[in-house]
Scaffold this motif. Sequence first.
Motif, PDB file in Angstrom:
ATOM      1  N   PHE A   1      -7.806  14.386  -7.426  1.00  0.00           N
ATOM      2  CA  PHE A   1      -7.542  14.767  -6.041  1.00  0.00           C
ATOM      3  C   PHE A   1      -8.401  13.942  -5.093  1.00  0.00           C
ATOM      4  O   PHE A   1      -7.921  13.426  -4.081  1.00  0.00           O
ATOM      5  N   TYR A   2      -9.679  13.811  -5.417  1.00  0.00           N
ATOM      6  CA  TYR A   2     -10.602  13.099  -4.541  1.00  0.00           C
ATOM      7  C   TYR A   2     -10.416  11.585  -4.613  1.00  0.00           C
ATOM      8  O   TYR A   2     -10.580  10.888  -3.604  1.00  0.00           O
ATOM      9  N   ILE A   3     -10.060  11.085  -5.779  1.00  0.00           N
ATOM     10  CA  ILE A   3      -9.775   9.649  -5.908  1.00  0.00           C
ATOM     11  C   ILE A   3      -8.558   9.284  -5.063  1.00  0.00           C
ATOM     12  O   ILE A   3      -8.568   8.304  -4.314  1.00  0.00           O
ATOM     13  N   SER A   4      -7.517  10.100  -5.175  1.00  0.00           N
ATOM     14  CA  SER A   4      -6.308   9.836  -4.394  1.00  0.00           C
ATOM     15  C   SER A   4      -6.572  10.048  -2.902  1.00  0.00           C
ATOM     16  O   SER A   4      -6.016   9.336  -2.057  1.00  0.00           O
TER      17      SER A   4
ATOM     18  N   TYR B   1       4.180  16.280   2.893  1.00  0.00           N
ATOM     19  CA  TYR B   1       3.520  16.853   1.712  1.00  0.00           C
ATOM     20  C   TYR B   1       4.284  18.096   1.248  1.00  0.00           C
ATOM     21  O   TYR B   1       4.467  18.322   0.042  1.00  0.00           O
ATOM     22  N   MET B   2       4.720  18.905   2.212  1.00  0.00           N
ATOM     23  CA  MET B   2       5.469  20.115   1.867  1.00  0.00           C
ATOM     24  C   MET B   2       6.808  19.768   1.226  1.00  0.00           C
ATOM     25  O   MET B   2       7.213  20.370   0.227  1.00  0.00           O
ATOM     26  N   ALA B   3       7.501  18.770   1.790  1.00  0.00           N
ATOM     27  CA  ALA B   3       8.807  18.377   1.256  1.00  0.00           C
ATOM     28  C   ALA B   3       8.690  17.819  -0.146  1.00  0.00           C
ATOM     29  O   ALA B   3       9.543  18.081  -1.006  1.00  0.00           O
ATOM     30  N   GLN B   4       7.635  17.046  -0.401  1.00  0.00           N
ATOM     31  CA  GLN B   4       7.480  16.422  -1.716  1.00  0.00           C
ATOM     32  C   GLN B   4       7.231  17.450  -2.812  1.00  0.00           C
ATOM     33  O   GLN B   4       7.412  17.168  -3.994  1.00  0.00           O
TER      34      GLN B   4
ATOM     35  N   ILE C   1       0.837  -1.212   0.000  1.00  0.00           N
ATOM     36  CA  ILE C   1       0.000   0.000   0.000  1.00  0.00           C
ATOM     37  C   ILE C   1       0.864   1.251   0.000  1.00  0.00           C
ATOM     38  O   ILE C   1       0.672   2.155  -0.828  1.00  0.00           O
ATOM     39  N   TRP C   2       1.829   1.338   0.905  1.00  0.00           N
ATOM     40  CA  TRP C   2       2.648   2.547   0.981  1.00  0.00           C
ATOM     41  C   TRP C   2       3.563   2.699  -0.234  1.00  0.00           C
ATOM     42  O   TRP C   2       3.978   3.811  -0.560  1.00  0.00           O
ATOM     43  N   GLY C   3       3.860   1.588  -0.916  1.00  0.00           N
ATOM     44  CA  GLY C   3       4.631   1.695  -2.154  1.00  0.00           C
ATOM     45  C   GLY C   3       3.874   2.421  -3.248  1.00  0.00           C
ATOM     46  O   GLY C   3       4.470   2.956  -4.184  1.00  0.00           O
ATOM     47  N   SER C   4       2.547   2.451  -3.125  1.00  0.00           N
ATOM     48  CA  SER C   4       1.723   3.144  -4.122  1.00  0.00           C
ATOM     49  C   SER C   4       1.267   4.526  -3.659  1.00  0.00           C
ATOM     50  O   SER C   4       0.857   5.356  -4.485  1.00  0.00           O
ATOM     51  N   THR C   5       1.334   4.789  -2.349  1.00  0.00           N
ATOM     52  CA  THR C   5       0.854   6.093  -1.875  1.00  0.00           C
ATOM     53  C   THR C   5       1.765   7.248  -2.283  1.00  0.00           C
ATOM     54  O   THR C   5       1.326   8.401  -2.312  1.00  0.00           O
ATOM     55  N   TRP C   6       3.049   6.952  -2.604  1.00  0.00           N
ATOM     56  CA  TRP C   6       3.934   8.022  -3.084  1.00  0.00           C
ATOM     57  C   TRP C   6       3.337   8.684  -4.324  1.00  0.00           C
ATOM     58  O   TRP C   6       3.375   9.905  -4.473  1.00  0.00           O
ATOM     59  N   ILE C   7       2.781   7.852  -5.208  1.00  0.00           N
ATOM     60  CA  ILE C   7       2.166   8.388  -6.423  1.00  0.00           C
ATOM     61  C   ILE C   7       0.875   9.112  -6.076  1.00  0.00           C
ATOM     62  O   ILE C   7       0.585  10.199  -6.594  1.00  0.00           O
ATOM     63  N   ALA C   8       0.079   8.530  -5.174  1.00  0.00           N
ATOM     64  CA  ALA C   8      -1.188   9.155  -4.793  1.00  0.00           C
ATOM     65  C   ALA C   8      -0.978  10.528  -4.179  1.00  0.00           C
ATOM     66  O   ALA C   8      -1.753  11.465  -4.432  1.00  0.00           O
ATOM     67  N   ILE C   9       0.072  10.673  -3.375  1.00  0.00           N
ATOM     68  CA  ILE C   9       0.338  11.965  -2.725  1.00  0.00           C
ATOM     69  C   ILE C   9       0.629  13.053  -3.752  1.00  0.00           C
ATOM     70  O   ILE C   9       0.270  14.220  -3.550  1.00  0.00           O
ATOM     71  N   THR C  10       1.243  12.694  -4.880  1.00  0.00           N
ATOM     72  CA  THR C  10       1.547  13.709  -5.900  1.00  0.00           C
ATOM     73  C   THR C  10       0.273  14.355  -6.438  1.00  0.00           C
ATOM     74  O   THR C  10       0.298  15.508  -6.880  1.00  0.00           O
ATOM     75  N   TYR C  11      -0.845  13.619  -6.413  1.00  0.00           N
ATOM     76  CA  TYR C  11      -2.114  14.173  -6.878  1.00  0.00           C
ATOM     77  C   TYR C  11      -2.776  15.068  -5.834  1.00  0.00           C
ATOM     78  O   TYR C  11      -3.801  15.696  -6.104  1.00  0.00           O
TER      79      TYR C  11
ATOM     80  N   GLU D   1      -1.498  22.145   2.082  1.00  0.00           N
ATOM     81  CA  GLU D   1      -1.109  20.816   2.554  1.00  0.00           C
ATOM     82  C   GLU D   1      -1.807  20.460   3.863  1.00  0.00           C
ATOM     83  O   GLU D   1      -2.229  19.319   4.070  1.00  0.00           O
ATOM     84  N   THR D   2      -1.945  21.448   4.747  1.00  0.00           N
ATOM     85  CA  THR D   2      -2.579  21.204   6.048  1.00  0.00           C
ATOM     86  C   THR D   2      -4.005  20.702   5.874  1.00  0.00           C
ATOM     87  O   THR D   2      -4.433  19.755   6.536  1.00  0.00           O
ATOM     88  N   LEU D   3      -4.741  21.313   4.963  1.00  0.00           N
ATOM     89  CA  LEU D   3      -6.128  20.917   4.731  1.00  0.00           C
ATOM     90  C   LEU D   3      -6.210  19.562   4.036  1.00  0.00           C
ATOM     91  O   LEU D   3      -7.091  18.758   4.351  1.00  0.00           O
ATOM     92  N   ALA D   4      -5.302  19.301   3.108  1.00  0.00           N
ATOM     93  CA  ALA D   4      -5.307  18.018   2.409  1.00  0.00           C
ATOM     94  C   ALA D   4      -5.100  16.870   3.398  1.00  0.00           C
ATOM     95  O   ALA D   4      -5.793  15.837   3.335  1.00  0.00           O
ATOM     96  N   VAL D   5      -4.167  17.054   4.333  1.00  0.00           N
ATOM     97  CA  VAL D   5      -3.915  16.024   5.341  1.00  0.00           C
ATOM     98  C   VAL D   5      -5.094  15.937   6.311  1.00  0.00           C
ATOM     99  O   VAL D   5      -5.503  14.840   6.724  1.00  0.00           O
TER     100      VAL D   5
END
Length: 300
Positions: free
Chosen positions: A213-216, A82-85, A13-23, A30-34
């Motif tokens: 955005f909402y799918i991710s 999120y900020m670092a990415q 799961i976390w191997g795929s969340t890197w891509i999801a976070i880019t969306y 970032e604060t609101l997204a998290v």
Amino acid sequence: MNNGVLFAICTLIWGSTWIAITYQIGHTAETLAVAWRYTLAALCLGLFCAVRGLPFKLPLHIHIKMAGVGFFLYCLNYTLLYMAQAHIISALLALMSSSIIYFNVVLRRWWLKQPIRLEVVVGATLGLAGIVCMFVPEFSKVSMDAALAAGVSIAFVSFFSASIGNVISERILTSGTPVIQMNFYAMSYAMVMLYITAWVTNETLVVPTAPEFYISLLYLALFGSVLAFGSYMKLLKQIGADKAAYVVLVYPIVALVISTFFEGYTWSWLSVLGVVVVLVGNAIAMGKVPMFMRRPPLSG
């Protein structure tokens, strides 16, 4: 559920969340997204507890510790991540994430009085070397500037914060607190902290219009937070924060496999070698290599 299954769930799961976070980057603060991510996750966990009749009542001192997990692991860690990415490439983040293991080893020794396990240190160091091999071509694209320096600094604070949250979580879970209730409260506290932060800092509420955005967001909340963190916390409880953190060195392999199909990543002999070294490091860290199986821990 055995440790191997829990480890596999986290890495896949976390191997795929890197891509999801880019969306999630660039659509809103970032604060609101998290915050939205943990709102959905906390609602799912709370509903599950209510339907299954799981007890919500826990001692005050456990609530204080869970609030600490919410702040360090779920609030500060992910907001900064999120900020670092937004400033540095995922390859560099994957390399830097290995620092969590070393932070966990030191904090467990200092805070929980747990011995330093040699197999974890050796395995983590091999894993770090493997990550370097896997991402060598990507590192050649990196050039130091103010934005990169800021991103690196933010990332290190993020990973140190995650480590603090890991160790607090181990202390809570080994005292008998159930994983599901702990995650429900920790994510709920994180959600409240994030909304307060957004309000205090006058974050502009921008409602994203992009469907991705909402799918991710759904994927990150349900799979990345509810399922993966639930599995990770069970793993952390059963084998310790130092060994459980090796997940961060294995899931970049999954990310590369996904990148092969969706982003055209080209494998080289060096990246294959890196995968092998990471997996050998994992075997050592988990005590699967005979010479490390009965070795006494370093007590300092």
